[in-house]
Design an enzyme around this catalytic site. Structure first.
Site, PDB file in Angstrom:
ATOM      1  CE  LYS A 173      38.173   3.239  46.635  1.00 31.08           C
ATOM      2  NZ  LYS A 173      39.315   2.519  47.227  1.00 31.08           N
ATOM      3  NE  ARG A 197      39.551   2.862  61.867  1.00 29.95           N
ATOM      4  CZ  ARG A 197      38.416   3.384  61.459  1.00 29.95           C
ATOM      5  NH1 ARG A 197      38.148   4.644  61.721  1.00 29.95           N
ATOM      6  NH2 ARG A 197      37.542   2.642  60.808  1.00 29.95           N
ATOM      7  CG  ASP A 247      42.730   6.903  62.239  1.00 28.94           C
ATOM      8  OD1 ASP A 247      42.662   6.932  60.995  1.00 28.94           O
ATOM      9  OD2 ASP A 247      41.897   7.461  62.977  1.00 28.94           O
ATOM     10  CG  LEU A 248      45.848   3.641  57.126  1.00 31.83           C
ATOM     11  CD1 LEU A 248      45.182   2.730  56.074  1.00 31.83           C
ATOM     12  CD2 LEU A 248      47.329   3.771  56.822  1.00 31.83           C
ATOM     13  CE1 TYR A 292      34.912   4.307  47.804  1.00 35.04           C
ATOM     14  CE2 TYR A 292      33.434   3.815  45.966  1.00 35.04           C
ATOM     15  CZ  TYR A 292      34.426   3.421  46.853  1.00 35.04           C
ATOM     16  OH  TYR A 292      34.946   2.144  46.791  1.00 35.04           O
ATOM     17  N   GLY A 342      43.696  -2.315  56.046  1.00 36.24           N
ATOM     18  CA  GLY A 342      42.276  -2.681  56.107  1.00 36.24           C
ATOM     19  C   GLY A 342      42.094  -4.188  56.137  1.00 36.24           C
ATOM     20  CB  ALA A 343      44.350  -6.854  57.254  1.00 34.28           C
ATOM     21  CB  SER A 344      40.219  -5.451  60.777  1.00 37.93           C
ATOM     22  OG  SER A 344      39.788  -4.208  60.267  1.00 37.93           O
ATOM     23  CB  SER A 375      36.012   1.201  43.085  1.00 35.76           C
ATOM     24  OG  SER A 375      34.628   1.053  42.914  1.00 35.76           O
TER      25      SER A 375
HETATM   26  N1  NAP Z   1      32.604  -3.380  48.994  1.00 37.96           N
HETATM   27  C1  NAP Z   1      32.537  -2.929  47.758  1.00 37.96           C
HETATM   28  O1  NAP Z   1      31.485  -3.002  47.102  1.00 37.96           O
HETATM   29  C2  NAP Z   1      33.762  -2.334  47.109  1.00 37.96           C
HETATM   30  C3  NAP Z   1      33.751  -2.167  45.714  1.00 37.96           C
HETATM   31  C4  NAP Z   1      34.860  -1.614  45.093  1.00 37.96           C
HETATM   32  C5  NAP Z   1      35.961  -1.243  45.833  1.00 37.96           C
HETATM   33  N2  NAP Z   1      35.956  -1.403  47.182  1.00 37.96           N
HETATM   34  C6  NAP Z   1      37.161  -0.977  47.920  1.00 37.96           C
HETATM   35  O2  NAP Z   1      37.685  -2.082  48.617  1.00 37.96           O
HETATM   36  C7  NAP Z   1      38.414  -1.635  49.757  1.00 37.96           C
HETATM   37  C8  NAP Z   1      38.004  -2.447  50.968  1.00 37.96           C
HETATM   38  O3  NAP Z   1      36.633  -2.231  51.212  1.00 37.96           O
HETATM   39  P1  NAP Z   1      35.679  -3.292  51.916  1.00 37.96           P
HETATM   40  O4  NAP Z   1      34.452  -3.348  51.080  1.00 37.96           O
HETATM   41  O5  NAP Z   1      36.407  -4.543  52.235  1.00 37.96           O
HETATM   42  O6  NAP Z   1      35.319  -2.453  53.237  1.00 37.96           O
HETATM   43  P2  NAP Z   1      35.176  -2.837  54.781  1.00 37.96           P
HETATM   44  O7  NAP Z   1      34.715  -4.239  54.938  1.00 37.96           O
HETATM   45  O8  NAP Z   1      34.382  -1.735  55.370  1.00 37.96           O
HETATM   46  O9  NAP Z   1      36.701  -2.747  55.305  1.00 37.96           O
HETATM   47  C9  NAP Z   1      37.381  -1.527  55.362  1.00 37.96           C
HETATM   48  C10 NAP Z   1      38.737  -1.758  56.024  1.00 37.96           C
HETATM   49  O10 NAP Z   1      39.424  -0.498  56.069  1.00 37.96           O
HETATM   50  C11 NAP Z   1      39.881  -0.281  57.392  1.00 37.96           C
HETATM   51  N3  NAP Z   1      39.856   1.144  57.710  1.00 37.96           N
HETATM   52  C12 NAP Z   1      38.806   2.000  57.618  1.00 37.96           C
HETATM   53  N4  NAP Z   1      39.149   3.221  58.056  1.00 37.96           N
HETATM   54  C13 NAP Z   1      40.456   3.119  58.438  1.00 37.96           C
HETATM   55  C14 NAP Z   1      41.380   4.035  59.011  1.00 37.96           C
HETATM   56  N5  NAP Z   1      41.045   5.309  59.255  1.00 37.96           N
HETATM   57  N6  NAP Z   1      42.633   3.597  59.293  1.00 37.96           N
HETATM   58  C15 NAP Z   1      42.989   2.305  59.055  1.00 37.96           C
HETATM   59  N7  NAP Z   1      42.158   1.404  58.509  1.00 37.96           N
HETATM   60  C16 NAP Z   1      40.909   1.804  58.224  1.00 37.96           C
HETATM   61  C17 NAP Z   1      38.904  -1.038  58.292  1.00 37.96           C
HETATM   62  O11 NAP Z   1      39.552  -1.426  59.487  1.00 37.96           O
HETATM   63  P3  NAP Z   1      39.277  -0.759  60.934  1.00 37.96           P
HETATM   64  O12 NAP Z   1      37.856  -0.324  60.981  1.00 37.96           O
HETATM   65  O13 NAP Z   1      39.643  -1.855  61.891  1.00 37.96           O
HETATM   66  O14 NAP Z   1      40.243   0.377  60.984  1.00 37.96           O
HETATM   67  C18 NAP Z   1      38.606  -2.267  57.445  1.00 37.96           C
HETATM   68  O15 NAP Z   1      39.574  -3.263  57.695  1.00 37.96           O
HETATM   69  C19 NAP Z   1      38.123  -0.134  49.869  1.00 37.96           C
HETATM   70  O16 NAP Z   1      39.215   0.595  49.364  1.00 37.96           O
HETATM   71  C20 NAP Z   1      36.906   0.055  48.983  1.00 37.96           C
HETATM   72  O17 NAP Z   1      36.821   1.368  48.466  1.00 37.96           O
HETATM   73  C21 NAP Z   1      34.897  -1.954  47.835  1.00 37.96           C
END
Ligand code: NAP
Length: 231
Positions: A141, A35, A50-51, A137, A10-12, A124
């Site tokens: 977590k 992806r 795609d994970l 969700y 999820g580095a994108s 989370s």
């Molecule tokens: N934002 C919050 O408030 C929050 C709070 C607590 C925990 N988190 C956790 O932090 C982590 C990152 O979240 P974020 O907030 O940074 O979300 P985000 O900006 O939506 O990023 C999600 C990342 O996951 C990748 N991803 C999604 N589906 C995928 C798939 N099927 N295969 C491979 N990669 C996939 C996406 O890349 P592509 O779309 O390019 O595949 C993207 O790089 C998550 O585990 C989330 O549960 C977030």
């Protein structure tokens, strides 16, 4: 971080993108799994996958020879209630947030040096207490924390020095929140106004702190949230 190779899932976008960037700045060789590789930060080697598809995970890991660090960060927060949510959404979150994280961990162990590697899993605050709107969700977590604890116990029993940590943020201002607040856009706008949310770099700094600790130190979890977030 020089001479270290790190895989960040999820580095994108959002938190994973910030972690990958900070690792590059720290001198690591960084592989970014996602992806849409077009959104990876500069200096990150793309690993498209795609994970939710186990065969794609197998193929992606088959192309890696060595790893020191795995950051299992990719995740999705679909708004999907237990009482009337769509089981297809539960399955997507289960496959990505739980199954893929577990498979990637197992595969990374085989690529770590004998002196041990490091795994950091993004859980989370929703993995510590269940928000009223947490739906399916939040259980995914909780599972991330339980898997991390289970793996750590197995590694200690096997005298494997690999360290396992979780990081557990509250609200972080990323695109993930658009899914989590789908149909509640006004509430998201209000939340963004009333809370100085964590920024992706805040979480990335905590992950870098975990990765930079001396070899005998194992941080098991960092809980973090905005000082404005009430729960
Ligand atoms: N934002 C919050 O408030 C929050 C709070 C607590 C925990 N988190 C956790 O932090 C982590 C990152 O979240 P974020 O907030 O940074 O979300 P985000 O900006 O939506 O990023 C999600 C990342 O996951 C990748 N991803 C999604 N589906 C995928 C798939 N099927 N295969 C491979 N990669 C996939 C996406 O890349 P592509 O779309 O390019 O595949 C993207 O790089 C998550 O585990 C989330 O549960 C977030």
């Amino acid at each position: 971080m020089h001479h270290k190779t790190a895989l960040v899932t999820g580095a994108s976008s959002g938190i994973g993108r910030a972690i990958a960037s900070q690792l590059v700045d720290a001198g690591a060789k960084v592989i970014g799994l996602c992806r849409d590789s077009s959104k990876l930060p500069a200096g990150v080697q793309a690993l498209p996958c795609d994970l939710t598809d186990i065969q794609q995970i197998d193929a992606a890991f088959a192309s890696i020879k060595h790893l020191d660090i795995l950051v299992n960060n990719a995740g999705l927060a679909l708004l999907s209630r237990i009482s009337d949510g769509n089981p297809a959404d539960w399955e997507t979150m289960w496959r990505l947030n739980v199954q893929a994280l577990t498979i990637c961990s197992q595969k990374a162990l085989a690529l770590f040096p004998e002196s041990g590697g490091q795994i950091v899993n993004t859980s989370s605050m929703s993995g510590h207490r269940v928000p009223a709107t947490g739906g399916f969700y939040s259980p995914t977590k909780f599972a991330v924390r339980a898997i991390s604890d289970a793996l750590r116990s197995e590694l200690r029993a096997d005298d494997n020095p690999t360290r396992v940590a979780t990081v557990s943020p509250g609200y972080v201002d990323t695109p993930l929140l658009d899914h989590y607040f789908k149909g509640r856009e006004e509430q998201l706008a209000q939340t963004r106004q009333s809370i100085r949310m964590l920024q992706p770099d805040d979480v990335a700094s905590a992950v870098l702190h975990i990765l930079n600790t001396p070899l005998h130190v194992e941080i098991t979890d960092i809980q973090m949230r905005s000082v404005d977030q009430k729960s």
